[in-house]
Scaffold this active site. Structure first.
Site, PDB file in Angstrom:
ATOM      1  N   ASP A   1      12.522  -5.938  -6.373  1.00 32.18           N
ATOM      2  CA  ASP A   1      12.000  -4.592  -6.622  1.00 32.18           C
ATOM      3  C   ASP A   1      11.403  -4.685  -8.022  1.00 32.18           C
ATOM      4  O   ASP A   1      12.138  -4.738  -9.014  1.00 32.18           O
ATOM      5  CB  ASP A   1      13.120  -3.545  -6.581  1.00 32.18           C
ATOM      6  CG  ASP A   1      12.570  -2.133  -6.767  1.00 32.18           C
ATOM      7  OD1 ASP A   1      11.721  -1.941  -7.660  1.00 32.18           O
ATOM      8  OD2 ASP A   1      12.977  -1.226  -6.033  1.00 32.18           O
ATOM      9  N   HIS A   2      10.075  -4.727  -8.087  1.00 29.38           N
ATOM     10  CA  HIS A   2       9.479  -5.091  -9.388  1.00 29.38           C
ATOM     11  C   HIS A   2       9.757  -4.049 -10.470  1.00 29.38           C
ATOM     12  O   HIS A   2       9.662  -4.353 -11.660  1.00 29.38           O
ATOM     13  CB  HIS A   2       7.984  -5.410  -9.245  1.00 29.38           C
ATOM     14  CG  HIS A   2       7.085  -4.226  -9.130  1.00 29.38           C
ATOM     15  ND1 HIS A   2       6.819  -3.603  -7.940  1.00 29.38           N
ATOM     16  CD2 HIS A   2       6.365  -3.553 -10.064  1.00 29.38           C
ATOM     17  CE1 HIS A   2       5.987  -2.601  -8.144  1.00 29.38           C
ATOM     18  NE2 HIS A   2       5.693  -2.544  -9.432  1.00 29.38           N
TER      19      HIS A   2
ATOM     20  N   GLY B   1       2.424 -17.145   1.810  1.00 29.30           N
ATOM     21  CA  GLY B   1       1.427 -16.077   1.626  1.00 29.30           C
ATOM     22  C   GLY B   1       0.705 -16.260   0.305  1.00 29.30           C
ATOM     23  O   GLY B   1       0.311 -15.297  -0.346  1.00 29.30           O
TER      24      GLY B   1
ATOM     25  N   LYS C   1       0.402   9.547  -4.877  1.00 31.45           N
ATOM     26  CA  LYS C   1      -0.871   8.900  -5.208  1.00 31.45           C
ATOM     27  C   LYS C   1      -1.913   9.973  -5.507  1.00 31.45           C
ATOM     28  O   LYS C   1      -1.791  11.116  -5.083  1.00 31.45           O
ATOM     29  CB  LYS C   1      -1.332   8.030  -4.043  1.00 31.45           C
ATOM     30  CG  LYS C   1      -0.417   6.819  -3.817  1.00 31.45           C
ATOM     31  CD  LYS C   1      -1.151   5.660  -3.206  1.00 31.45           C
ATOM     32  CE  LYS C   1      -0.227   4.472  -2.964  1.00 31.45           C
ATOM     33  NZ  LYS C   1      -0.005   3.653  -4.175  1.00 31.45           N
TER      34      LYS C   1
ATOM     35  N   HIS D   1      11.762   1.882  -5.367  1.00 29.42           N
ATOM     36  CA  HIS D   1      11.611   2.019  -6.824  1.00 29.42           C
ATOM     37  C   HIS D   1      12.320   3.266  -7.372  1.00 29.42           C
ATOM     38  O   HIS D   1      13.054   3.202  -8.353  1.00 29.42           O
ATOM     39  CB  HIS D   1      10.131   2.083  -7.215  1.00 29.42           C
ATOM     40  CG  HIS D   1       9.312   0.943  -6.688  1.00 29.42           C
ATOM     41  ND1 HIS D   1       9.796  -0.340  -6.596  1.00 29.42           N
ATOM     42  CD2 HIS D   1       8.042   0.885  -6.231  1.00 29.42           C
ATOM     43  CE1 HIS D   1       8.853  -1.124  -6.107  1.00 29.42           C
ATOM     44  NE2 HIS D   1       7.776  -0.408  -5.869  1.00 29.42           N
TER      45      HIS D   1
ATOM     46  N   LEU E   1      -0.974 -10.152  -3.490  1.00 24.87           N
ATOM     47  CA  LEU E   1       0.104 -10.156  -4.486  1.00 24.87           C
ATOM     48  C   LEU E   1       0.148 -11.492  -5.227  1.00 24.87           C
ATOM     49  O   LEU E   1       0.263 -11.546  -6.454  1.00 24.87           O
ATOM     50  CB  LEU E   1       1.454  -9.898  -3.805  1.00 24.87           C
ATOM     51  CG  LEU E   1       2.641  -9.836  -4.749  1.00 24.87           C
ATOM     52  CD1 LEU E   1       2.600  -8.576  -5.591  1.00 24.87           C
ATOM     53  CD2 LEU E   1       3.967  -9.898  -4.000  1.00 24.87           C
ATOM     54  N   SER E   2       0.045 -12.562  -4.454  1.00 27.71           N
ATOM     55  CA  SER E   2       0.102 -13.885  -5.055  1.00 27.71           C
ATOM     56  C   SER E   2      -1.043 -14.058  -6.059  1.00 27.71           C
ATOM     57  O   SER E   2      -0.849 -14.528  -7.185  1.00 27.71           O
ATOM     58  CB  SER E   2       0.015 -14.929  -3.934  1.00 27.71           C
ATOM     59  OG  SER E   2      -0.313 -16.172  -4.448  1.00 27.71           O
TER      60      SER E   2
ATOM     61  N   ARG F   1      -1.645 -19.681   6.133  1.00 29.79           N
ATOM     62  CA  ARG F   1      -2.113 -20.037   7.475  1.00 29.79           C
ATOM     63  C   ARG F   1      -3.502 -20.651   7.426  1.00 29.79           C
ATOM     64  O   ARG F   1      -3.976 -21.216   8.396  1.00 29.79           O
ATOM     65  CB  ARG F   1      -2.102 -18.805   8.371  1.00 29.79           C
ATOM     66  CG  ARG F   1      -3.003 -17.696   7.883  1.00 29.79           C
ATOM     67  CD  ARG F   1      -2.982 -16.522   8.841  1.00 29.79           C
ATOM     68  NE  ARG F   1      -3.561 -15.346   8.208  1.00 29.79           N
ATOM     69  CZ  ARG F   1      -3.695 -14.180   8.817  1.00 29.79           C
ATOM     70  NH1 ARG F   1      -3.275 -14.036  10.051  1.00 29.79           N
ATOM     71  NH2 ARG F   1      -4.227 -13.164   8.183  1.00 29.79           N
TER      72      ARG F   1
HETATM   73  N1  NDP Z   1      -0.176  -6.442  -3.051  1.00 31.39           N
HETATM   74  C1  NDP Z   1       0.655  -5.748  -3.820  1.00 31.39           C
HETATM   75  O1  NDP Z   1       0.286  -5.202  -4.858  1.00 31.39           O
HETATM   76  C2  NDP Z   1       2.090  -5.645  -3.447  1.00 31.39           C
HETATM   77  C3  NDP Z   1       2.586  -6.299  -2.341  1.00 31.39           C
HETATM   78  N2  NDP Z   1       3.917  -6.231  -2.045  1.00 31.39           N
HETATM   79  C4  NDP Z   1       4.455  -6.932  -0.874  1.00 31.39           C
HETATM   80  O2  NDP Z   1       4.124  -8.309  -0.972  1.00 31.39           O
HETATM   81  C5  NDP Z   1       3.904  -8.849   0.318  1.00 31.39           C
HETATM   82  C6  NDP Z   1       2.520  -9.473   0.366  1.00 31.39           C
HETATM   83  O3  NDP Z   1       1.557  -8.465   0.156  1.00 31.39           O
HETATM   84  P1  NDP Z   1       0.009  -8.784  -0.001  1.00 31.39           P
HETATM   85  O4  NDP Z   1      -0.181 -10.036  -0.759  1.00 31.39           O
HETATM   86  O5  NDP Z   1      -0.610  -7.538  -0.478  1.00 31.39           O
HETATM   87  O6  NDP Z   1      -0.426  -9.021   1.506  1.00 31.39           O
HETATM   88  P2  NDP Z   1      -1.748  -9.689   2.055  1.00 31.39           P
HETATM   89  O7  NDP Z   1      -2.034  -9.025   3.325  1.00 31.39           O
HETATM   90  O8  NDP Z   1      -2.810  -9.745   1.017  1.00 31.39           O
HETATM   91  O9  NDP Z   1      -1.389 -11.222   2.363  1.00 31.39           O
HETATM   92  C7  NDP Z   1      -0.180 -11.829   2.426  1.00 31.39           C
HETATM   93  C8  NDP Z   1      -0.286 -13.301   2.836  1.00 31.39           C
HETATM   94  O10 NDP Z   1       0.254 -13.434   4.132  1.00 31.39           O
HETATM   95  C9  NDP Z   1      -0.681 -14.118   4.967  1.00 31.39           C
HETATM   96  N3  NDP Z   1      -0.607 -13.612   6.342  1.00 31.39           N
HETATM   97  C10 NDP Z   1      -0.910 -12.382   6.766  1.00 31.39           C
HETATM   98  N4  NDP Z   1      -0.694 -12.290   8.088  1.00 31.39           N
HETATM   99  C11 NDP Z   1      -0.287 -13.510   8.501  1.00 31.39           C
HETATM  100  C12 NDP Z   1       0.091 -14.061   9.748  1.00 31.39           C
HETATM  101  N5  NDP Z   1       0.080 -13.334  10.844  1.00 31.39           N
HETATM  102  N6  NDP Z   1       0.495 -15.354   9.789  1.00 31.39           N
HETATM  103  C13 NDP Z   1       0.517 -16.107   8.672  1.00 31.39           C
HETATM  104  N7  NDP Z   1       0.169 -15.626   7.452  1.00 31.39           N
HETATM  105  C14 NDP Z   1      -0.223 -14.359   7.378  1.00 31.39           C
HETATM  106  C15 NDP Z   1      -2.018 -13.843   4.353  1.00 31.39           C
HETATM  107  O11 NDP Z   1      -2.903 -14.854   4.755  1.00 31.39           O
HETATM  108  P3  NDP Z   1      -4.497 -14.669   4.747  1.00 31.39           P
HETATM  109  O12 NDP Z   1      -4.889 -14.805   3.327  1.00 31.39           O
HETATM  110  O13 NDP Z   1      -4.962 -15.752   5.593  1.00 31.39           O
HETATM  111  O14 NDP Z   1      -4.776 -13.298   5.311  1.00 31.39           O
HETATM  112  C16 NDP Z   1      -1.671 -13.930   2.890  1.00 31.39           C
HETATM  113  O15 NDP Z   1      -1.553 -15.276   2.485  1.00 31.39           O
HETATM  114  C17 NDP Z   1       4.089  -7.701   1.307  1.00 31.39           C
HETATM  115  O16 NDP Z   1       5.399  -7.734   1.771  1.00 31.39           O
HETATM  116  C18 NDP Z   1       3.866  -6.475   0.438  1.00 31.39           C
HETATM  117  O17 NDP Z   1       4.534  -5.349   0.933  1.00 31.39           O
HETATM  118  C19 NDP Z   1       4.786  -5.540  -2.846  1.00 31.39           C
HETATM  119  C20 NDP Z   1       4.355  -4.864  -3.950  1.00 31.39           C
HETATM  120  C21 NDP Z   1       2.970  -4.828  -4.325  1.00 31.39           C
HETATM  121  O1  LIG Z   2       5.344  -1.297  -4.885  1.00 36.40           O
HETATM  122  C1  LIG Z   2       4.389  -0.591  -5.150  1.00 36.40           C
HETATM  123  O2  LIG Z   2       4.209  -0.237  -6.413  1.00 36.40           O
HETATM  124  C2  LIG Z   2       2.931   0.195  -6.867  1.00 36.40           C
HETATM  125  C3  LIG Z   2       3.171   0.864  -8.217  1.00 36.40           C
HETATM  126  O3  LIG Z   2       3.695  -0.100  -9.086  1.00 36.40           O
HETATM  127  P1  LIG Z   2       3.416  -0.003 -10.655  1.00 36.40           P
HETATM  128  O4  LIG Z   2       4.137  -1.166 -11.229  1.00 36.40           O
HETATM  129  O5  LIG Z   2       1.923  -0.068 -10.827  1.00 36.40           O
HETATM  130  O6  LIG Z   2       3.945   1.315 -11.098  1.00 36.40           O
HETATM  131  C4  LIG Z   2       2.275   1.131  -5.900  1.00 36.40           C
HETATM  132  O7  LIG Z   2       0.959   1.397  -6.312  1.00 36.40           O
HETATM  133  C5  LIG Z   2       2.244   0.504  -4.540  1.00 36.40           C
HETATM  134  O8  LIG Z   2       1.709   1.426  -3.611  1.00 36.40           O
HETATM  135  C6  LIG Z   2       3.614   0.071  -4.111  1.00 36.40           C
HETATM  136  O9  LIG Z   2       3.514  -0.722  -2.940  1.00 36.40           O
END
Ligand code: NDP
Ligand SMILES: O=C1O[C@H](COP(=O)(O)O)[C@@H](O)[C@H](O)[C@H]1O
Length: 630
Positions: free
Chosen positions: A318-319, A148, A481, A381, A153-154, A182
């Site tokens: 769990d960040h 991903g 929120k 959290h 997140l990445s 993907r």
């Molecule tokens: N974003 C955040 O701030 C936070 C995220 N998380 C957790 O981190 C994880 C990732 O979140 P986030 O980065 O926001 O998610 P995104 O939806 O932005 O993307 C995650 C990645 O997974 C890929 N992906 C999505 N669907 C598929 C699929 N069906 N097959 C293959 N690859 C797929 C996406 O590819 P593509 O780019 O092609 O769509 C992307 O590379 C989740 O579990 C989320 O709960 C936890 C805390 C905070």
């Molecule tokens: O995991 C999550 O945390 C953020 C809040 O994190 P913080 O480090 O900014 O306090 C939250 O906004 C998000 O909805 C949740 O998925």
């Protein structure tokens, strides 16, 4: 396959790995590949609202610092003068063990995006506390595989965290990263993508000259269908290539930064291709949240994962546990003798744990509509903050000793069967309102939220703990929120004095751990006011974490480094996750019952964006207690 060994080129003197152009065949589009790089590049780095809110929060930090009480200022001044006088017992003579890049960081401008510098200098202009800020272990050569890698997140957190660690010389030699996604992309396209992400993210450390170019050499990319075998076969070859390049073992940390529905297929795929096998190097799996959707699915996920991985290889992230000040809660509780004697039902009236967010949905309706606040924040959290506050002192600071204590206290939490939910839990959903002078939409008006959605964005909960330490002491937890500001705090509220002999002064003392922002610890107590009369008022003694003069690291960098070092102390264990689900599942059962079975649907929206949540949350506290004004 044979990759040439490349000379060292990282700022820390780590040899970088280069992939021979011939190692990868021309990209073939897998069945699931759906987009090209342009889609990735088109994704907004961070929403306008988010950056605005962050900017405001940063502004507020400065303002509130300036507005601190006189007492607070004096205490701060004392800390600083102690630092300057070297009376705080920190050896300045301790040799710096980190690389040159760290020295540069100590004297250079504050890091981008972190908004904190404020060094409190010693005699030589250096803050002596900094001597303690180093890690004395470097991870072995390893490959970080991010599934991903093109996700939010990445892009916003993980790549900046890894870059920061690498630039600080903390990743040892021969580290490399393989992004997996993907989308069809070449290595070069992924390198461009990642470098752009580092430039865009507010989390990226100040970039040292030449660093990005060197970091770029560590990046590789593979793509494919996560349900098939091919992508894992390609990963196996990446590990062979990394081993040949740096001559180390084939250590690998697999980070699942994908939607949760992919956790099982990826874990199974890695298992099928024997990439979890540790005979040629350690193999670890980092799993993002949410870990399961409810108790049953979390257990099923654990079972699936354990078919491939031993629990010692699994790192559930769990960040919040990576936040400095969450760890400081343990340091203060168990590194001092004065707090523990008071930390019980004899002295504590109640505890309040607040994680309020000013942000709204931030375009995450797809995820949040399914999750809601209980799964998004409470189950993970807030339960972790609760467990760290309420647990018994561990026998040692190690992964199992700490996790055993957290499990014990989670097990002691009084069950919340369906019949009790109404009296101990309050839910809310924000309606339209005003934040920082600007109108914001209600939850139901956010893009992609279902019409008439009953997803809660706020929860307040009263937990009771059935053990000797906490019998009769309620723990109040709240998170939501679109509350007026971003603040996370744990407040231990003490009992009133048994007898009032002065006018006023029968207030409760409060020991508050400010997790973010303005990280620190404060003690509220009553003091005589100046003058002829014996009149008391509350004052605050304030310790600010920025007295250390250090920028706080991103929680992801702390946790990534720990996982690479094999230290699971800050990662919830299987049984903790299970117990946290058990605690919240009674609430979910009632709130998510079919409309026909529900006593009465929630009257949403029931709080205005920019306010402190529904009124029922105040009633939850009872007559003689109130939520702290933050
Ligand atoms: N974003 C955040 O701030 C936070 C995220 N998380 C957790 O981190 C994880 C990732 O979140 P986030 O980065 O926001 O998610 P995104 O939806 O932005 O993307 C995650 C990645 O997974 C890929 N992906 C999505 N669907 C598929 C699929 N069906 N097959 C293959 N690859 C797929 C996406 O590819 P593509 O780019 O092609 O769509 C992307 O590379 C989740 O579990 C989320 O709960 C936890 C805390 C905070
Ligand atoms: O995991 C999550 O945390 C953020 C809040 O994190 P913080 O480090 O900014 O306090 C939250 O906004 C998000 O909805 C949740 O998925």
């Amino acid at each position: 396959m044979s990759a040439p060994k490349k000379p060292a080129s990282s700022p820390a003197g780590s040899p970088a790995i280069s992939k021979a152009a011939t190692t990868k065949a021309a990209p073939k589009k897998p069945a699931a590949a759906k987009a090209t790089v342009s889609k990735a590049a088109a994704k907004a780095p961070a929403s306008k609202a988010a950056s605005k809110a962050t900017a405001k929060a940063a502004g507020k930090t400065t303002a509130s610092k300036a507005a601190g009480s006189k007492v607070a200022a004096n205490v701060q001044a004392n800390v600083e003068s102690d630092l300057a006088a070297g009376t705080v017992g920190v050896s300045q003579a301790a040799p710096a063990r980190r690389g040159a890049s760290v020295k540069t960081a100590q004297t250079s401008a504050p890091r981008k995006g972190k908004g904190k510098s404020g060094a409190a200098p010693g005699h030589d202009g250096q803050n002596p506390f900094r001597a303690l800020m180093r890690r004395n272990r470097a991870p072995e050569p390893a490959t970080l595989v991010i599934f991903g890698a093109t996700g939010d997140l990445s892009r916003r957190k993980l790549l900046p965290a890894v870059f920061g660690l690498w630039q600080d010389g903390l990743l040892g030699s021969a580290f490399n990263i393989v992004g997996v996604g993907r989308q069809e992309m070449t290595d070069e396209q992924f390198k461009d993508y990642a470098i752009q992400a580092l430039k865009d993210s507010k989390e990226t450390d100040a970039i040292q000259p030449g660093s990005l170019e060197k970091f770029r050499e560590l990046l590789y990319y593979e793509f494919g269908d996560f349900a098939g075998d091919e992508v894992y076969a390609k990963l196996g070859r990446e590990l062979d290539r990394a081993e040949e390049a740096h001559g180390g073992r084939k250590n690998a940390l697999f980070y699942l930064s994908t939607p949760p529905s992919l956790f099982e297929p990826i874990s199974n795929g890695l298992g099928r291709l024997e990439l979890a096998d540790q005979s040629e190097g350690w193999r670890r799996l980092v799993i993002e949240k949410p870990f399961g959707h409810d108790l049953a699915s979390a257990r099923a996920l654990n079972d699936t994962i354990h078919r491939v991985w031993d629990e010692s290889q699994v790192y559930r992230i769990d960040h919040y546990l990576g936040k400095e000040t969450v760890q400081n809660l343990m340091a203060i509780r168990f590194g001092n003798a004065i707090f523990e004697p008071l930390w019980n039902r004899g002295y504590v009236d109640h505890v309040q744990i607040t994680a309020s967010e000013d942000l709204g949905l931030e375009g995450r309706a797809g995820y949040y509509e399914e999750a809601g606040v209980v799964r998004d924040m409470l189950q993970n959290h807030l339960m972790q903050l609760f467990a760290l506050t309420a647990m018994e002192p561990p026998a040692a600071f190690d992964a199992d000793a700490i996790r055993d204590e957290k499990v014990k206290v989670l097990r002691a939490v009084k069950e919340i069967p369906s019949g009790r939910v109404k009296s101990v839990a309050v839910r809310g959903q924000y309606g339209p309102g005003t934040m920082y002078g600007e109108k914001v939409p209600g939850y139901r008006e956010e893009p992609n939220v279902k019409e008439g959605s009953v997803t809660p964005t706020y929860v307040a909960l009263k937990l009771e703990v059935d053990n000797w330490r906490w019998q009769g002491v309620p723990f109040f937890l709240r998170t939501g929120k679109r509350l007026p500001k971003k603040v996370t705090e744990i407040a231990v509220v003490f009992k009133r004095p048994p007898l009032g002999i002065f006018p006023g002064g029968l207030e409760r003392n409060v020991l508050a751990f400010r997790i973010q922002p303005d990280e620190g610890v404060s003690l509220k107590f009553s003091s005589k006011t100046p003058g002829q009369e014996m009149v008391l008022r509350e004052v605050v003694m304030d310790f600010r974490y920025d007295a250390f003069g250090a920028q706080l690291e991103s929680p992801y960098s702390r946790l990534l480094l720990d996982a690479m070092l094999g230290d699971a102390t800050l990662f919830p264990r299987e049984d903790e996750v299970d117990l946290a689900w058990r605690i919240v599942s009674g609430i979910l059962d009632v709130w998510e019952a079919e409309p026909g079975r529900r006593e009465k649907g929630p009257d949403f929206p029931n709080y205005t964006a920019g306010t402190w949540g529904p009124d029922e949350a105040d009633e939850l506290m009872g007559d003689d207690r109130r939520w702290r004004r933050l």
